[in-house]
Design a protein around this motif. Structure first.
Motif, PDB file in Angstrom:
ATOM      1  N   LEU A   3       0.824  -1.200   0.000  1.00 34.72           N
ATOM      2  CA  LEU A   3       0.000   0.000   0.000  1.00 34.72           C
ATOM      3  C   LEU A   3       0.860   1.252   0.000  1.00 34.72           C
ATOM      4  O   LEU A   3       0.421   2.325  -0.408  1.00 34.72           O
ATOM      5  N   LEU A   4       2.102   1.115   0.464  1.00 33.87           N
ATOM      6  CA  LEU A   4       2.949   2.288   0.607  1.00 33.87           C
ATOM      7  C   LEU A   4       3.457   2.831  -0.715  1.00 33.87           C
ATOM      8  O   LEU A   4       4.059   3.885  -0.766  1.00 33.87           O
ATOM      9  N   VAL A   5       3.243   2.099  -1.792  1.00 31.20           N
ATOM     10  CA  VAL A   5       3.693   2.614  -3.076  1.00 31.20           C
ATOM     11  C   VAL A   5       2.513   2.957  -3.975  1.00 31.20           C
ATOM     12  O   VAL A   5       2.657   3.219  -5.149  1.00 31.20           O
ATOM     13  N   ALA A   6       1.307   2.941  -3.409  1.00 32.40           N
ATOM     14  CA  ALA A   6       0.126   3.303  -4.182  1.00 32.40           C
ATOM     15  C   ALA A   6       0.088   4.809  -4.401  1.00 32.40           C
ATOM     16  O   ALA A   6       0.732   5.581  -3.707  1.00 32.40           O
ATOM     17  N   LEU A   7      -0.683   5.247  -5.376  1.00 33.95           N
ATOM     18  CA  LEU A   7      -0.777   6.661  -5.709  1.00 33.95           C
ATOM     19  C   LEU A   7      -2.179   7.183  -5.459  1.00 33.95           C
ATOM     20  O   LEU A   7      -3.163   6.460  -5.575  1.00 33.95           O
ATOM     21  N   THR A   8      -2.266   8.465  -5.119  1.00 30.20           N
ATOM     22  CA  THR A   8      -3.548   9.141  -4.991  1.00 30.20           C
ATOM     23  C   THR A   8      -3.296  10.628  -5.107  1.00 30.20           C
ATOM     24  O   THR A   8      -2.166  11.070  -5.242  1.00 30.20           O
ATOM     25  N   LEU A   9      -4.316  11.412  -5.043  1.00 30.48           N
ATOM     26  CA  LEU A   9      -4.160  12.860  -5.099  1.00 30.48           C
ATOM     27  C   LEU A   9      -3.588  13.368  -3.789  1.00 30.48           C
ATOM     28  O   LEU A   9      -3.786  12.764  -2.736  1.00 30.48           O
ATOM     29  N   PRO A  10      -2.886  14.500  -3.793  1.00 26.83           N
ATOM     30  CA  PRO A  10      -2.334  15.031  -2.555  1.00 26.83           C
ATOM     31  C   PRO A  10      -3.421  15.274  -1.525  1.00 26.83           C
ATOM     32  O   PRO A  10      -4.497  15.767  -1.842  1.00 26.83           O
ATOM     33  N   ALA A  11      -3.109  14.915  -0.284  1.00 30.02           N
ATOM     34  CA  ALA A  11      -4.067  15.124   0.796  1.00 30.02           C
ATOM     35  C   ALA A  11      -3.822  16.485   1.431  1.00 30.02           C
ATOM     36  O   ALA A  11      -2.757  17.076   1.306  1.00 30.02           O
ATOM     37  N   ALA A  12      -4.848  16.961   2.128  1.00 30.20           N
ATOM     38  CA  ALA A  12      -4.698  18.232   2.846  1.00 30.20           C
ATOM     39  C   ALA A  12      -3.651  18.068   3.921  1.00 30.20           C
ATOM     40  O   ALA A  12      -3.521  17.030   4.535  1.00 30.20           O
ATOM     41  N   GLY A  13      -2.908  19.103   4.193  1.00 31.01           N
ATOM     42  CA  GLY A  13      -1.872  19.007   5.220  1.00 31.01           C
ATOM     43  C   GLY A  13      -0.632  19.711   4.769  1.00 31.01           C
ATOM     44  O   GLY A  13      -0.662  20.666   4.000  1.00 31.01           O
ATOM     45  N   CYS A  14       0.511  19.226   5.216  1.00 32.31           N
ATOM     46  CA  CYS A  14       1.758  19.934   4.984  1.00 32.31           C
ATOM     47  C   CYS A  14       2.391  19.485   3.680  1.00 32.31           C
ATOM     48  O   CYS A  14       3.313  18.689   3.678  1.00 32.31           O
ATOM     49  N   GLY A 111       9.149   0.225   9.815  1.00 29.90           N
ATOM     50  CA  GLY A 111      10.120  -0.250   8.841  1.00 29.90           C
ATOM     51  C   GLY A 111       9.604  -0.187   7.424  1.00 29.90           C
ATOM     52  O   GLY A 111      10.332   0.172   6.487  1.00 29.90           O
ATOM     53  N   GLU A 112       8.332  -0.506   7.273  1.00 29.89           N
ATOM     54  CA  GLU A 112       7.715  -0.463   5.948  1.00 29.89           C
ATOM     55  C   GLU A 112       7.687   0.965   5.408  1.00 29.89           C
ATOM     56  O   GLU A 112       8.022   1.207   4.237  1.00 29.89           O
ATOM     57  N   PHE A 113       7.321   1.910   6.257  1.00 31.79           N
ATOM     58  CA  PHE A 113       7.307   3.305   5.844  1.00 31.79           C
ATOM     59  C   PHE A 113       8.724   3.793   5.534  1.00 31.79           C
ATOM     60  O   PHE A 113       8.947   4.518   4.557  1.00 31.79           O
ATOM     61  N   ALA A 114       9.683   3.396   6.372  1.00 33.37           N
ATOM     62  CA  ALA A 114      11.066   3.832   6.165  1.00 33.37           C
ATOM     63  C   ALA A 114      11.626   3.278   4.859  1.00 33.37           C
ATOM     64  O   ALA A 114      12.285   4.001   4.090  1.00 33.37           O
ATOM     65  N   GLN A 115      11.375   2.016   4.577  1.00 37.71           N
ATOM     66  CA  GLN A 115      11.888   1.411   3.348  1.00 37.71           C
ATOM     67  C   GLN A 115      11.266   2.034   2.109  1.00 37.71           C
ATOM     68  O   GLN A 115      11.889   2.062   1.043  1.00 37.71           O
ATOM     69  N   ALA A 116      10.052   2.556   2.251  1.00 36.48           N
ATOM     70  CA  ALA A 116       9.392   3.215   1.128  1.00 36.48           C
ATOM     71  C   ALA A 116       9.773   4.684   1.014  1.00 36.48           C
ATOM     72  O   ALA A 116       9.286   5.386   0.128  1.00 36.48           O
ATOM     73  N   GLY A 117      10.635   5.160   1.916  1.00 27.19           N
ATOM     74  CA  GLY A 117      11.047   6.556   1.881  1.00 27.19           C
ATOM     75  C   GLY A 117      10.009   7.511   2.413  1.00 27.19           C
ATOM     76  O   GLY A 117      10.115   8.729   2.208  1.00 27.19           O
ATOM     77  N   ASP A 149      12.833   3.107  16.483  1.00 28.85           N
ATOM     78  CA  ASP A 149      14.074   2.941  15.734  1.00 28.85           C
ATOM     79  C   ASP A 149      13.898   1.938  14.600  1.00 28.85           C
ATOM     80  O   ASP A 149      13.092   1.004  14.700  1.00 28.85           O
ATOM     81  N   PHE A 150      14.675   2.143  13.551  1.00 27.20           N
ATOM     82  CA  PHE A 150      14.726   1.179  12.451  1.00 27.20           C
ATOM     83  C   PHE A 150      16.130   1.181  11.874  1.00 27.20           C
ATOM     84  O   PHE A 150      16.662   2.243  11.550  1.00 27.20           O
ATOM     85  N   GLU A 151      16.714  -0.010  11.809  1.00 26.08           N
ATOM     86  CA  GLU A 151      18.061  -0.193  11.272  1.00 26.08           C
ATOM     87  C   GLU A 151      19.063   0.787  11.882  1.00 26.08           C
ATOM     88  O   GLU A 151      19.877   1.406  11.203  1.00 26.08           O
ATOM     89  N   THR A 407      12.457  -5.477  27.277  1.00 28.47           N
ATOM     90  CA  THR A 407      11.483  -5.895  26.269  1.00 28.47           C
ATOM     91  C   THR A 407      12.033  -5.821  24.854  1.00 28.47           C
ATOM     92  O   THR A 407      13.098  -5.249  24.596  1.00 28.47           O
ATOM     93  N   ARG A 408      11.295  -6.402  23.919  1.00 29.97           N
ATOM     94  CA  ARG A 408      11.603  -6.356  22.498  1.00 29.97           C
ATOM     95  C   ARG A 408      10.306  -6.073  21.735  1.00 29.97           C
ATOM     96  O   ARG A 408       9.203  -6.199  22.277  1.00 29.97           O
ATOM     97  N   TYR A 409      10.451  -5.680  20.456  1.00 31.61           N
ATOM     98  CA  TYR A 409       9.302  -5.356  19.621  1.00 31.61           C
ATOM     99  C   TYR A 409       9.296  -6.206  18.354  1.00 31.61           C
ATOM    100  O   TYR A 409      10.337  -6.720  17.929  1.00 31.61           O
ATOM    101  N   ARG A 410       8.119  -6.322  17.762  1.00 31.46           N
ATOM    102  CA  ARG A 410       8.006  -7.015  16.473  1.00 31.46           C
ATOM    103  C   ARG A 410       8.747  -6.240  15.399  1.00 31.46           C
ATOM    104  O   ARG A 410       8.812  -5.005  15.454  1.00 31.46           O
ATOM    105  N   PRO A 411       9.293  -6.936  14.405  1.00 31.47           N
ATOM    106  CA  PRO A 411       9.948  -6.217  13.296  1.00 31.47           C
ATOM    107  C   PRO A 411       8.918  -5.428  12.498  1.00 31.47           C
ATOM    108  O   PRO A 411       7.872  -5.957  12.113  1.00 31.47           O
ATOM    109  N   GLY A 412       9.207  -4.154  12.265  1.00 36.01           N
ATOM    110  CA  GLY A 412       8.253  -3.282  11.570  1.00 36.01           C
ATOM    111  C   GLY A 412       8.337  -3.408  10.072  1.00 36.01           C
ATOM    112  O   GLY A 412       8.622  -2.431   9.380  1.00 36.01           O
ATOM    113  N   LEU A 413       8.112  -4.580   9.562  1.00 37.08           N
ATOM    114  CA  LEU A 413       8.228  -4.852   8.124  1.00 37.08           C
ATOM    115  C   LEU A 413       6.942  -5.474   7.604  1.00 37.08           C
ATOM    116  O   LEU A 413       6.268  -6.234   8.308  1.00 37.08           O
TER     117      LEU A 413
END
Length: 459
Positions: A3-14, A111-117, A149-151, A407-413
């Motif tokens: 979903l992170l590489v899908a396209l749509t029109l710019p949303a309101a915001g910054c 991680g998914e968001f980071a890998q997609a830039g 954190d990621f990588e 503690t530890r966290y699930r990988p964000g991928l």
């Protein structure tokens, strides 16, 4: 396709150019507008968070900026969507250069968001010196801060978290001749306690979530903390665990419990099995159960729990989850845990990165965090807030002081989702009678199909 590489029109915001190459972009402006986004809505989903944002954060931050001679306008973009739909919206906003200046996302998406830039390290947006200068880092345990954190890079600030422990029924323990201050130091000691509980008539000695009906509860309240106890998390050094000895050892523990009469295999197959296990524990029918602090504060809560336990405060004990053997946990730990939670990050598209970071710091300050939890005992990521708001709750204090630091966290991928499903199926196979080797082999096939053979560890 993600979903992170899908396209749509710019949303309101910054909407603006990414700030990653100019950490001082618009740093000296005296007037600006920022937006905050989270999956919270007044009168709807996460209403308390929405109320805190609009009634505390925004007016207090604007007031503080005005005192410095700065005219700040801050708006809240509330949502009340399903988590999947909210993720889609945020991803599409970020992809097209839009979205709120301060975004709240589930830590497992990072991680998914980071890998997609579509997420950038804070240092790239505002400068390493600005990030390191925040006093809040000294109040957040490093293991908790790792949620953002990621990588090896820091992308955001955790909003909240939780921790997992072993709960036990002190009344049943007394009947079985077990101590009220029980703290197992290995899997064998858990099994020894379960075997003694087996002598108590009409109860289930131990509930360890398994199978596909319990979905992610199986993974988070079962497989992942156990894997951490073998010394390797599910994702390590860029590879997912396949049919490793670690995975086989975890499945072997499941086999011992469910083929040895120490757990109820039928409960793991029921659609409402987890809810039923809650009710059984509250009814003194389960001896040991692995769960998060949610179980204490929202399930067994005598006042408003979903499975009220009138004598919870005196009848329920808790203990850290031991590694397979002392010192065999991740990083040589004797005890392990898993946590979840969301993070707040600065949108790479913001025109005002320094101001967004200042707002982010304000939202995670002592005063703002204290105002968010109000009078409700709730674990926060800040130890100084926890020291104050949890002092009347020994269980939550225990999680804050003893569990969160390890503690530890699930990988964000994105690949985590099919891997988690495969782990759930592997436990279901063992509960149904397959050997750990057979279940692990089928699990590996599923993981290879999901992530590719080159990304799977077998040793």
């Amino acid at each position: 396709m993600s979903l992170l590489v899908a396209l749509t029109l710019p949303a309101a915001g910054c909407v603006g150019k990414p700030a990653g190459t100019d950490t001082g972009q618009n740093a000296d402006v005296r007037e600006y507008t920022l937006t905050i986004s989270s999956n919270a809505l007044a009168g709807g989903k996460n209403a308390a968070m929405a109320k805190w944002t609009t009634e505390y954060v925004i007016p207090k931050f604007v007031e503080a900026q005005k005192a410095k001679g700065i005219n700040a306008t801050v708006r809240f973009e509330g949502n009340g969507a399903d988590d999947k739909d909210y993720k889609t919206k945020v991803a599409l906003d970020l992809k097209t250069g839009g979205g709120a200046d301060v975004q709240e996302i589930d830590g497992i998406w990072l991680g998914e968001f980071a890998q997609a830039g579509q997420a950038k390290p804070l240092a790239d947006l505002v400068g390493q010196d600005k990030v390191d200068a925040w006093e809040g880092w000294s109040r957040i345990p490093p293991a908790v801060a790792a949620l953002g954190d990621f990588e090896g890079r820091r992308y955001g600030v955790p909003v909240g978290t939780d921790g997992r422990v072993l709960y036990f029924n002190k009344k049943l323990f007394a009947q079985a001749g077990l101590p009220a201050d029980w703290q197992p130091r290995s899997w064998d000691e858990i099994l020894d306690a379960a075997r003694k509980l087996k002598a108590v008539p009409g109860i289930v000695p131990i509930q360890l979530n398994a199978g596909t009906a319990m979905t992610e509860a199986t993974t988070m309240q079962g497989v992942l903390p156990l894997l951490a106890g073998t010394g390797k998390p599910v994702y390590d050094n860029g590879k997912w665990q396949g049919a490793t000895q670690n995975v086989k050892d975890v499945l072997g523990l499941y086999q011992t419990i469910y083929s040895g009469g120490l757990g109820d295999p039928l409960l793991q197959q029921e659609a409402k099995g987890r809810d039923k296990s809650f009710a059984q524990f509250a009814d003194n029918k389960i001896g040991i159960l692995l769960e998060s602090d949610y179980f204490w504060r929202a399930v067994l809560n005598p006042a408003n729990g979903v499975a009220k336990m009138a004598d919870r405060d005196s009848a329920v004990g808790w203990a850290r989850i031991p590694a397979q053997r002392p010192g065999s946990g991740v990083g040589g730990q004797d005890f392990v845990s898993m946590s979840g939670g969301s993070i707040r990050m600065v949108n790479p598209n913001t025109k005002y990165p320094r101001q967004a970071w200042e707002l982010l710091q304000f939202m995670n300050s002592f005063d703002a965090t204290r105002a968010r939890v109000a009078d409700t005992p709730q674990i926060t990521v800040r130890s100084d807030v926890n020291d104050e708001v949890l002092k009347g709750d020994p269980m939550l204090t225990y999680v804050s002081k003893e569990v969160l630091p390890i503690t530890r966290y699930r990988p964000g991928l994105a690949q985590y989702t099919p891997v988690s499903a495969a782990l759930q199926q592997a436990t279901a196979d063992v509960v149904a009678g397959k050997s750990p080797d057979e279940a692990a082999a089928a699990y590996q096939q599923a993981v290879v199909k999901a992530v590719g053979e080159a990304n799977v560890a077998t040793g």
